[in-house]
Design a protein around this motif. Structure first.
Motif, PDB file in Angstrom:
ATOM      1  N   ARG A  23      11.544   3.420  13.214  1.00  0.00           N
ATOM      2  CA  ARG A  23      12.702   3.593  12.339  1.00  0.00           C
ATOM      3  C   ARG A  23      12.563   2.687  11.120  1.00  0.00           C
ATOM      4  O   ARG A  23      12.212   1.513  11.246  1.00  0.00           O
ATOM      5  CB  ARG A  23      13.954   3.225  13.119  1.00  0.00           C
ATOM      6  CG  ARG A  23      15.258   3.728  12.570  1.00  0.00           C
ATOM      7  CD  ARG A  23      16.366   3.252  13.496  1.00  0.00           C
ATOM      8  NE  ARG A  23      17.605   3.968  13.291  1.00  0.00           N
ATOM      9  CZ  ARG A  23      18.735   3.685  13.940  1.00  0.00           C
ATOM     10  NH1 ARG A  23      18.748   2.711  14.848  1.00  0.00           N
ATOM     11  NH2 ARG A  23      19.830   4.373  13.698  1.00  0.00           N
ATOM     12  N   SER A  24      12.834   3.229   9.935  1.00  0.00           N
ATOM     13  CA  SER A  24      12.764   2.437   8.712  1.00  0.00           C
ATOM     14  C   SER A  24      13.682   1.227   8.815  1.00  0.00           C
ATOM     15  O   SER A  24      14.840   1.342   9.242  1.00  0.00           O
ATOM     16  CB  SER A  24      13.173   3.294   7.510  1.00  0.00           C
ATOM     17  OG  SER A  24      13.451   2.491   6.379  1.00  0.00           O
ATOM     18  N   VAL A  25      13.169   0.062   8.408  1.00  0.00           N
ATOM     19  CA  VAL A  25      13.983  -1.145   8.468  1.00  0.00           C
ATOM     20  C   VAL A  25      15.026  -1.176   7.359  1.00  0.00           C
ATOM     21  O   VAL A  25      15.975  -1.961   7.425  1.00  0.00           O
ATOM     22  CB  VAL A  25      13.101  -2.413   8.402  1.00  0.00           C
ATOM     23  CG1 VAL A  25      12.148  -2.475   9.583  1.00  0.00           C
ATOM     24  CG2 VAL A  25      12.325  -2.480   7.085  1.00  0.00           C
ATOM     25  N   SER A  26      14.868  -0.335   6.348  1.00  0.00           N
ATOM     26  CA  SER A  26      15.832  -0.323   5.234  1.00  0.00           C
ATOM     27  C   SER A  26      16.778   0.873   5.284  1.00  0.00           C
ATOM     28  O   SER A  26      17.904   0.789   4.791  1.00  0.00           O
ATOM     29  CB  SER A  26      15.090  -0.312   3.898  1.00  0.00           C
ATOM     30  OG  SER A  26      14.307   0.862   3.741  1.00  0.00           O
ATOM     31  N   HIS A  27      16.344   1.976   5.899  1.00  0.00           N
ATOM     32  CA  HIS A  27      17.158   3.195   5.951  1.00  0.00           C
ATOM     33  C   HIS A  27      17.095   3.749   7.379  1.00  0.00           C
ATOM     34  O   HIS A  27      16.137   4.441   7.740  1.00  0.00           O
ATOM     35  CB  HIS A  27      16.653   4.230   4.952  1.00  0.00           C
ATOM     36  CG  HIS A  27      16.901   3.860   3.527  1.00  0.00           C
ATOM     37  ND1 HIS A  27      16.187   2.852   2.905  1.00  0.00           N
ATOM     38  CD2 HIS A  27      17.802   4.330   2.605  1.00  0.00           C
ATOM     39  CE1 HIS A  27      16.624   2.743   1.645  1.00  0.00           C
ATOM     40  NE2 HIS A  27      17.593   3.608   1.449  1.00  0.00           N
ATOM     41  N   PRO A  28      18.100   3.464   8.205  1.00  0.00           N
ATOM     42  CA  PRO A  28      18.057   3.841   9.623  1.00  0.00           C
ATOM     43  C   PRO A  28      18.060   5.338   9.887  1.00  0.00           C
ATOM     44  O   PRO A  28      17.812   5.749  11.022  1.00  0.00           O
ATOM     45  CB  PRO A  28      19.303   3.170  10.203  1.00  0.00           C
ATOM     46  CG  PRO A  28      20.201   2.949   9.036  1.00  0.00           C
ATOM     47  CD  PRO A  28      19.310   2.687   7.872  1.00  0.00           C
ATOM     48  N   ASP A  29      18.313   6.155   8.877  1.00  0.00           N
ATOM     49  CA  ASP A  29      18.251   7.603   9.073  1.00  0.00           C
ATOM     50  C   ASP A  29      16.881   8.163   8.724  1.00  0.00           C
ATOM     51  O   ASP A  29      16.700   9.382   8.660  1.00  0.00           O
ATOM     52  CB  ASP A  29      19.337   8.317   8.247  1.00  0.00           C
ATOM     53  CG  ASP A  29      19.390   7.833   6.807  1.00  0.00           C
ATOM     54  OD1 ASP A  29      18.416   7.207   6.356  1.00  0.00           O
ATOM     55  OD2 ASP A  29      20.415   8.059   6.136  1.00  0.00           O
ATOM     56  N   THR A  81       0.818  -1.211   0.000  1.00  0.00           N
ATOM     57  CA  THR A  81       0.000   0.000   0.000  1.00  0.00           C
ATOM     58  C   THR A  81       0.856   1.268   0.000  1.00  0.00           C
ATOM     59  O   THR A  81       0.315   2.370  -0.035  1.00  0.00           O
ATOM     60  CB  THR A  81      -0.923   0.043   1.243  1.00  0.00           C
ATOM     61  OG1 THR A  81      -0.126   0.232   2.433  1.00  0.00           O
ATOM     62  CG2 THR A  81      -1.731  -1.240   1.358  1.00  0.00           C
ATOM     63  N   GLY A  82       2.178   1.118   0.083  1.00  0.00           N
ATOM     64  CA  GLY A  82       3.057   2.272   0.115  1.00  0.00           C
ATOM     65  C   GLY A  82       3.431   2.747   1.495  1.00  0.00           C
ATOM     66  O   GLY A  82       4.117   3.767   1.645  1.00  0.00           O
ATOM     67  N   ARG A  83       3.010   2.030   2.548  1.00  0.00           N
ATOM     68  CA  ARG A  83       3.376   2.420   3.913  1.00  0.00           C
ATOM     69  C   ARG A  83       4.804   1.965   4.199  1.00  0.00           C
ATOM     70  O   ARG A  83       5.226   0.863   3.817  1.00  0.00           O
ATOM     71  CB  ARG A  83       2.404   1.810   4.923  1.00  0.00           C
ATOM     72  CG  ARG A  83       0.977   2.243   4.718  1.00  0.00           C
ATOM     73  CD  ARG A  83       0.000   1.474   5.599  1.00  0.00           C
ATOM     74  NE  ARG A  83      -0.056   2.034   6.942  1.00  0.00           N
ATOM     75  CZ  ARG A  83      -0.823   1.538   7.914  1.00  0.00           C
ATOM     76  NH1 ARG A  83      -1.544   0.439   7.690  1.00  0.00           N
ATOM     77  NH2 ARG A  83      -0.859   2.114   9.092  1.00  0.00           N
ATOM     78  N   ILE A  84       5.539   2.797   4.899  1.00  0.00           N
ATOM     79  CA  ILE A  84       6.949   2.525   5.188  1.00  0.00           C
ATOM     80  C   ILE A  84       7.046   1.498   6.311  1.00  0.00           C
ATOM     81  O   ILE A  84       6.433   1.661   7.376  1.00  0.00           O
ATOM     82  CB  ILE A  84       7.675   3.823   5.580  1.00  0.00           C
ATOM     83  CG1 ILE A  84       7.592   4.837   4.426  1.00  0.00           C
ATOM     84  CG2 ILE A  84       9.131   3.544   5.946  1.00  0.00           C
ATOM     85  CD1 ILE A  84       8.056   6.234   4.809  1.00  0.00           C
ATOM     86  N   VAL A  85       7.816   0.457   6.098  1.00  0.00           N
ATOM     87  CA  VAL A  85       7.983  -0.598   7.087  1.00  0.00           C
ATOM     88  C   VAL A  85       8.968  -0.123   8.157  1.00  0.00           C
ATOM     89  O   VAL A  85      10.093   0.274   7.841  1.00  0.00           O
ATOM     90  CB  VAL A  85       8.492  -1.897   6.440  1.00  0.00           C
ATOM     91  CG1 VAL A  85       8.597  -3.014   7.488  1.00  0.00           C
ATOM     92  CG2 VAL A  85       7.563  -2.330   5.298  1.00  0.00           C
ATOM     93  N   VAL A  86       8.546  -0.145   9.414  1.00  0.00           N
ATOM     94  CA  VAL A  86       9.370   0.374  10.507  1.00  0.00           C
ATOM     95  C   VAL A  86       9.504  -0.665  11.616  1.00  0.00           C
ATOM     96  O   VAL A  86       8.743  -1.642  11.678  1.00  0.00           O
ATOM     97  CB  VAL A  86       8.767   1.672  11.100  1.00  0.00           C
ATOM     98  CG1 VAL A  86       8.723   2.775  10.055  1.00  0.00           C
ATOM     99  CG2 VAL A  86       7.364   1.409  11.666  1.00  0.00           C
ATOM    100  N   ASP A  87      10.472  -0.419  12.505  1.00  0.00           N
ATOM    101  CA  ASP A  87      10.623  -1.265  13.675  1.00  0.00           C
ATOM    102  C   ASP A  87       9.819  -0.687  14.838  1.00  0.00           C
ATOM    103  O   ASP A  87       9.011   0.225  14.651  1.00  0.00           O
ATOM    104  CB  ASP A  87      12.107  -1.441  14.034  1.00  0.00           C
ATOM    105  CG  ASP A  87      12.789  -0.132  14.438  1.00  0.00           C
ATOM    106  OD1 ASP A  87      12.082   0.868  14.735  1.00  0.00           O
ATOM    107  OD2 ASP A  87      14.033  -0.086  14.471  1.00  0.00           O
ATOM    108  N   ALA A  88      10.061  -1.193  16.042  1.00  0.00           N
ATOM    109  CA  ALA A  88       9.266  -0.767  17.198  1.00  0.00           C
ATOM    110  C   ALA A  88       9.513   0.680  17.598  1.00  0.00           C
ATOM    111  O   ALA A  88       8.717   1.258  18.349  1.00  0.00           O
ATOM    112  CB  ALA A  88       9.540  -1.682  18.384  1.00  0.00           C
ATOM    113  N   THR A  89      10.606   1.292  17.099  1.00  0.00           N
ATOM    114  CA  THR A  89      10.885   2.693  17.412  1.00  0.00           C
ATOM    115  C   THR A  89      10.519   3.618  16.257  1.00  0.00           C
ATOM    116  O   THR A  89      10.907   4.780  16.247  1.00  0.00           O
ATOM    117  CB  THR A  89      12.370   2.884  17.772  1.00  0.00           C
ATOM    118  OG1 THR A  89      13.185   2.585  16.621  1.00  0.00           O
ATOM    119  CG2 THR A  89      12.779   1.991  18.934  1.00  0.00           C
TER     120      THR A  89
END
Length: 397
Positions: A263-269, A253-261
């Protein structure tokens, strides 16, 4: 050098994140820039009120963020390069390219026509202030007896249909729901919603999928045509397309995949919050697009980022739901209590008390934008910004 933080989007999530970061970090160590297309804060949960003719108090960002250290850039984000770490903004004075060290993506969502023929040409949306204002003018021009069809039986559709019916009892208001009326609610909640719709004269078409929108009608999957001088489309939201056009990892759907904080799982910045983020809630179930989800994700992201920048362990507070608040006009409402993963339980609050409760929730959400450190109980981060990599245990950038 100062760490450059750019927050894209100033809805509930983005505005709160920007203000919270400015409070958490010293101005000499970090800059916080908030980019938004409009100069005023939009209370998106009140767009049905605007469309119904209600006036809301203006909330200029320049006043809300005065003295906080948050720098405002009014303009439309046209591009993000997550490899070069730049953002392109189109403002009234031209195009500007902003460089960042950390990006907080909070561009949210818009209405979703879902490819239904005629929707883009003939239907109105209330997912934005311009859309709500256009609908306001159109409804005001309707004569007594003309028909309005609200498509979508979720929270937005329920609120819109009952608001319009209360404000304009002379109109023929109908609600087309793909499922049963309030079928996600408890039995008591469903009974109350039906009672209010009956009292306000809202015609409900249950188990009705609208497959075409015309200039003066809607057509269903069964081939039935209903008159619609105005069609209001509230059948779901679509995330801002910008993230999917980048190298960020997104879902279908275009939503950015993030961790529990957050933070993007592919781009930590890059952090993502609100409707733009695919956030796992209790039991791994994705959080729904809503103000109720967006505000806690803003707290989480801002506090995690501030902690990492100051060499501390990012705090983590589990995200959960407590209730769903539904306004049913100005004088009635429904508070549906839910489990942590958003499933209805038996308990409800209804009537005038529920309407007051919902109003307090809306006011509290807007107040929280101007008071971003109120919310999740976390420690302040007065430490100087780390300029060297922090130890892994501290979650350093």
């Amino acid at each position: 050098m100062q760490h450059r933080i750019i927050v894209l989007g100033a809805g509930y999530a983005g505005a709160i994140a920007a203000g919270r970061l400015a409070k958490r970090l010293r101005r000499g160590d970090a800059t916080v820039t908030l980019v938004n297309a409009e100069p005023d804060f939009v209370e998106r949960v009140r767009m049905h009120q605007i469309a119904a003719g209600r006036d809301l108090t203006p909330r200029p960002f320049a006043e809300m963020f005065a003295g906080t250290g948050v720098a405002l850039r009014i303009g439309r984000v046209t591009a993000v390069d997550v490899e070069l770490k730049t953002v392109t903004v189109q403002g009234t004075e031209g195009t500007e390219e902003l460089a960042y060290d950390t990006l907080v993506h909070a561009l949210g969502s818009a209405w979703n026509p879902q490819g239904v023929p005629g929707t883009a040409d003939h239907a109105h949306e209330i997912a934005s202030r311009p859309g709500a204002l256009r609908l306001r003018d159109r409804l005001a021009a309707l004569a007594a007896g003309q028909s309005v069809v609200v498509v979508g039986g979720g929270l937005t559709g329920l609120e819109a249909a009952t608001e319009f019916a209360e404000a304009r009892p002379d109109l023929d208001i109908a609600l087309a729901a793909r499922g049963g009326l309030g079928d996600w609610l408890s039995p008591a909640g469903r009974r109350h919603v039906r009672k209010v719709c009956d009292r306000l004269g809202v015609t409900v078409h249950e188990h009705t999928a609208v497959t075409e929108v015309g200039a003066g009608h809607v057509t269903t999957a069964e081939g039935t045509s209903y008159p619609a001088s105005v069609t209001v489309w509230t059948a779901g939201f679509a995330v801002h397309p910008l993230a999917a056009a980048t190298a960020l990892e997104t879902d279908d759907t275009g939503r950015i995949v993030v961790d529990a904080t957050m933070r993007s799982v592919s781009h930590p910045d890059v952090y993502a919050i609100g409707d733009a983020a695919l956030v796992a809630g209790p039991g791994g179930k994705p959080l729904r697009m809503s103000c109720a989800s967006g505000i806690p994700t803003a707290w989480q992201a801002a506090d995690a980022l501030a902690a990492r920048l100051t060499g501390r362990k990012p705090p983590h507070t589990p995200l959960r739901y407590f209730n769903q608040c539904v306004s049913l006009g100005r004088k009635d409402g429904l508070i549906q209590y839910v489990t942590a993963d958003d499933r209805a339980v038996r308990g409800v609050l209804t009537g005038r008390v529920a309407a007051v409760y919902k109003e307090l929730v809306c006011k509290g959400a807007a107040w929280g934008v101007a008071h971003p450190t109120v919310g999740m109980p976390v420690r302040r981060h007065p430490a100087t910004l780390r300029t060297e990599p922090a130890p892994a245990a501290a979650g350093g950038l």
